[in-house]
Write a protein that holds these residues in place. Structure first.
Motif, PDB file in Angstrom:
ATOM      1  N   GLU A  18      39.203  11.686  35.842  1.00  0.00           N
ATOM      2  CA  GLU A  18      38.453  11.044  34.765  1.00  0.00           C
ATOM      3  C   GLU A  18      37.567  12.022  33.999  1.00  0.00           C
ATOM      4  N   HIS A  19      37.418  13.244  34.488  1.00  0.00           N
ATOM      5  CA  HIS A  19      36.568  14.231  33.832  1.00  0.00           C
ATOM      6  C   HIS A  19      37.183  14.623  32.487  1.00  0.00           C
ATOM      7  N   PRO A  20      36.373  14.819  31.446  1.00  0.00           N
ATOM      8  CA  PRO A  20      36.920  15.186  30.128  1.00  0.00           C
ATOM      9  C   PRO A  20      37.822  16.417  30.157  1.00  0.00           C
ATOM     10  N   SER A  21      37.538  17.386  31.018  1.00  0.00           N
ATOM     11  CA  SER A  21      38.340  18.606  31.065  1.00  0.00           C
ATOM     12  C   SER A  21      39.749  18.370  31.587  1.00  0.00           C
ATOM     13  N   ALA A  22      39.967  17.257  32.296  1.00  0.00           N
ATOM     14  CA  ALA A  22      41.309  16.974  32.813  1.00  0.00           C
ATOM     15  C   ALA A  22      42.324  16.819  31.686  1.00  0.00           C
ATOM     16  N   ALA A  23      41.854  16.410  30.514  1.00  0.00           N
ATOM     17  CA  ALA A  23      42.762  16.219  29.378  1.00  0.00           C
ATOM     18  C   ALA A  23      43.365  17.533  28.894  1.00  0.00           C
ATOM     19  N   GLU A  24      42.795  18.655  29.282  1.00  0.00           N
ATOM     20  CA  GLU A  24      43.315  19.961  28.870  1.00  0.00           C
ATOM     21  C   GLU A  24      44.513  20.394  29.714  1.00  0.00           C
ATOM     22  N   TYR A  25      44.815  19.633  30.766  1.00  0.00           N
ATOM     23  CA  TYR A  25      45.871  20.008  31.704  1.00  0.00           C
ATOM     24  C   TYR A  25      46.843  18.858  31.907  1.00  0.00           C
ATOM     25  N   GLU A  26      48.022  19.195  32.417  1.00  0.00           N
ATOM     26  CA  GLU A  26      48.906  18.184  32.981  1.00  0.00           C
ATOM     27  C   GLU A  26      48.547  18.082  34.454  1.00  0.00           C
ATOM     28  N   VAL A  27      48.011  16.942  34.856  1.00  0.00           N
ATOM     29  CA  VAL A  27      47.538  16.771  36.228  1.00  0.00           C
ATOM     30  C   VAL A  27      48.547  15.963  37.027  1.00  0.00           C
ATOM     31  N   LEU A  28      49.073  16.571  38.079  1.00  0.00           N
ATOM     32  CA  LEU A  28      49.961  15.884  39.012  1.00  0.00           C
ATOM     33  C   LEU A  28      49.118  15.458  40.207  1.00  0.00           C
ATOM     34  N   ALA A  29      49.078  14.162  40.464  1.00  0.00           N
ATOM     35  CA  ALA A  29      48.270  13.638  41.567  1.00  0.00           C
ATOM     36  C   ALA A  29      49.129  12.682  42.384  1.00  0.00           C
ATOM     37  N   PRO A  30      50.096  13.207  43.142  1.00  0.00           N
ATOM     38  CA  PRO A  30      51.010  12.338  43.888  1.00  0.00           C
ATOM     39  C   PRO A  30      50.296  11.553  44.978  1.00  0.00           C
ATOM     40  N   SER A  31      50.689  10.296  45.135  1.00  0.00           N
ATOM     41  CA  SER A  31      50.136   9.475  46.206  1.00  0.00           C
ATOM     42  C   SER A  31      50.734   9.910  47.538  1.00  0.00           C
ATOM     43  N   SER A  32      50.181   9.402  48.624  1.00  0.00           N
ATOM     44  CA  SER A  32      50.710   9.740  49.946  1.00  0.00           C
ATOM     45  C   SER A  32      52.119   9.204  50.130  1.00  0.00           C
ATOM     46  N   ARG A  33      52.472   8.155  49.402  1.00  0.00           N
ATOM     47  CA  ARG A  33      53.844   7.635  49.468  1.00  0.00           C
ATOM     48  C   ARG A  33      54.821   8.590  48.785  1.00  0.00           C
ATOM     49  N   THR A  34      54.353   9.263  47.745  1.00  0.00           N
ATOM     50  CA  THR A  34      55.203  10.217  47.035  1.00  0.00           C
ATOM     51  C   THR A  34      55.262  11.552  47.757  1.00  0.00           C
ATOM     52  N   LEU A  35      54.147  11.985  48.306  1.00  0.00           N
ATOM     53  CA  LEU A  35      54.076  13.280  48.976  1.00  0.00           C
ATOM     54  C   LEU A  35      53.231  13.157  50.234  1.00  0.00           C
ATOM     55  N   ASP A  36      53.877  13.301  51.392  1.00  0.00           N
ATOM     56  CA  ASP A  36      53.178  13.260  52.676  1.00  0.00           C
ATOM     57  C   ASP A  36      52.683  14.664  52.988  1.00  0.00           C
ATOM     58  N   LEU A  37      51.390  14.873  52.881  1.00  0.00           N
ATOM     59  CA  LEU A  37      50.826  16.205  53.077  1.00  0.00           C
ATOM     60  C   LEU A  37      50.896  16.663  54.533  1.00  0.00           C
ATOM     61  N   ASN A  38      51.148  15.743  55.453  1.00  0.00           N
ATOM     62  CA  ASN A  38      51.334  16.133  56.848  1.00  0.00           C
ATOM     63  C   ASN A  38      52.737  16.659  57.119  1.00  0.00           C
ATOM     64  N   ASN A  39      53.626  16.532  56.140  1.00  0.00           N
ATOM     65  CA  ASN A  39      55.005  17.004  56.253  1.00  0.00           C
ATOM     66  C   ASN A  39      55.118  18.352  55.549  1.00  0.00           C
ATOM     67  N   GLN A  40      55.192  19.424  56.320  1.00  0.00           N
ATOM     68  CA  GLN A  40      55.173  20.758  55.742  1.00  0.00           C
ATOM     69  C   GLN A  40      56.311  20.985  54.749  1.00  0.00           C
ATOM     70  N   GLN A  41      57.525  20.593  55.115  1.00  0.00           N
ATOM     71  CA  GLN A  41      58.659  20.849  54.235  1.00  0.00           C
ATOM     72  C   GLN A  41      58.553  20.051  52.950  1.00  0.00           C
ATOM     73  N   ALA A  42      58.033  18.846  53.043  1.00  0.00           N
ATOM     74  CA  ALA A  42      57.860  18.033  51.840  1.00  0.00           C
ATOM     75  C   ALA A  42      56.892  18.699  50.865  1.00  0.00           C
ATOM     76  N   VAL A  43      55.829  19.291  51.383  1.00  0.00           N
ATOM     77  CA  VAL A  43      54.854  19.974  50.530  1.00  0.00           C
ATOM     78  C   VAL A  43      55.486  21.206  49.885  1.00  0.00           C
ATOM     79  N   VAL A  44      56.207  21.979  50.684  1.00  0.00           N
ATOM     80  CA  VAL A  44      56.890  23.168  50.152  1.00  0.00           C
ATOM     81  C   VAL A  44      57.864  22.785  49.046  1.00  0.00           C
ATOM     82  N   ASP A  45      58.661  21.763  49.299  1.00  0.00           N
ATOM     83  CA  ASP A  45      59.658  21.335  48.303  1.00  0.00           C
ATOM     84  C   ASP A  45      58.996  20.834  47.024  1.00  0.00           C
TER      85      ASP A  45
END
Length: 311
Positions: A18-45
């Motif tokens: 929500e910060h104004p500076s975020a509009a200067e970037y393409e922000v990828l914010a995957p949910s845990s359903r999209t990306l399981d951070l406990n899964n090493q290979q999923a994060v690498v991929d």
């Protein structure tokens, strides 16, 4: 430029988006359903596929004293895996910029205040949140090691003080102190209760920063490192001022409109007696938090009323 933001659904993550500076970037914010951070290979991929220019690691299993004491295994294991997987995958992919968000829980329980960055690992940790602290220390050290082996990679760790604000959790079993107290005092005011209980004697001191200030800090640090400015790889991010638990209760009561008194349960744990961080490294670069305690509590209480209108 493209940012990969972990923990995008959390309080810090939502405020970053929500910060104004975020509009200067393409922000990828995957949910845990999209990306399981406990899964090493999923994060690498994911990182290999998306090729972000910047990684902001804000994900974590978080909570107050009760939550940490109830699930020390989860706080250690989940936070360790997330930090290692995200930061190491960014390193292996050659991502140049990374901002890792750590915690002031990393400081020794008996370290003199204000806490300075060189005190990390200089003493015993506070037992009530030791698992979380160990996980955050591991991620922090990994960022520092990466900077040592490849000076072209800018992996910066920020150590925020305690945070509160919009998108906070207000469940007393899982939230930090300020949102838990906002809810408790709000409910007491509605019930016209005469007394609200405080854990301990209320004299322990804490430093709480409004979360929008941290979001501002993160984007300012990104601007600095992208511009080639010399930035320390480890910096505290706080107000430089603390208040007692009793003072927080009184400030919240004033905003909420609670007119009763307070009692103290001296049998309950209170954690460290003081936790005030020294933010001079960051302040020397020109950044300072701007939100006063009263303004921050008012904004947070308004968010609570909007999001939980029937509570």
């Amino acid at each position: 430029m493209r940012i990969l933001l972990t923990g995008g659904s959390g309080m810090v993550g939502q405020n970053l988006q929500e910060h104004p500076s975020a509009a200067e970037y393409e922000v990828l914010a995957p949910s845990s359903r999209t990306l399981d951070l406990n899964n090493q290979q999923a994060v690498v991929d994911y990182i290999e596929a998306k090729r972000p220019d910047i990684v902001i690691h804000a994900a974590g299993q978080v909570g107050g004293i009760q939550a940490n004491m109830a699930d020390p295994v989860g706080f250690l294991v989940n936070n360790s895996l997330m930090g290692l997987h995200v930061i190491n995958a960014a390193y292996q992919a050659g991502i140049k910029y990374c901002v890792n968000l750590a915690s002031s829980c990393m400081y020794p329980r008996s370290a003199p205040n204000p806490l300075t960055e060189d005190q990390i690992l200089a003493g015993e940790l506070e037992p009530t949140n030791e698992g979380y602290a160990l996980a955050k220390i591991t991620a922090t050290r990994l960022c520092q090691y990466i900077g040592r082996v490849n000076e072209e990679l800018r992996y910066i760790t920020l150590i925020p003080c305690n945070l509160y604000g919009r998108h906070d959790k207000f469940d007393p079993a899982h939230s930090h102190m300020i949102p838990a107290v906002i809810r408790k005092i709000h409910e007491a005011a509605k019930a016209e209760a005469s007394t609200v209980e405080i854990w301990g004697d209320g004299e322990a001191r804490r430093e709480f920063m409004y979360v929008e200030d941290l979001a501002d800090c993160v984007f300012e640090v990104i601007r600095m490192i992208r511009g080639g400015q010399e930035v320390p790889d480890l910096m505290n991010a706080g107000l430089g001022k603390d208040y007692s638990i009793n003072e927080y209760y009184r400030a919240i009561a004033e905003v909420v409109g609670f007119k009763g008194s307070f009692s103290h349960d001296l049998t309950k744990p209170v954690g460290m007696r003081q936790k005030l961080i020294d933010s001079r490294r960051l302040n020397a670069l020109g950044w300072h938090a701007s939100t006063s305690l009263k303004d921050g509590i008012e904004k947070t209480y308004q968010f609570f009323l909007e999001e939980y209108p029937n509570d």
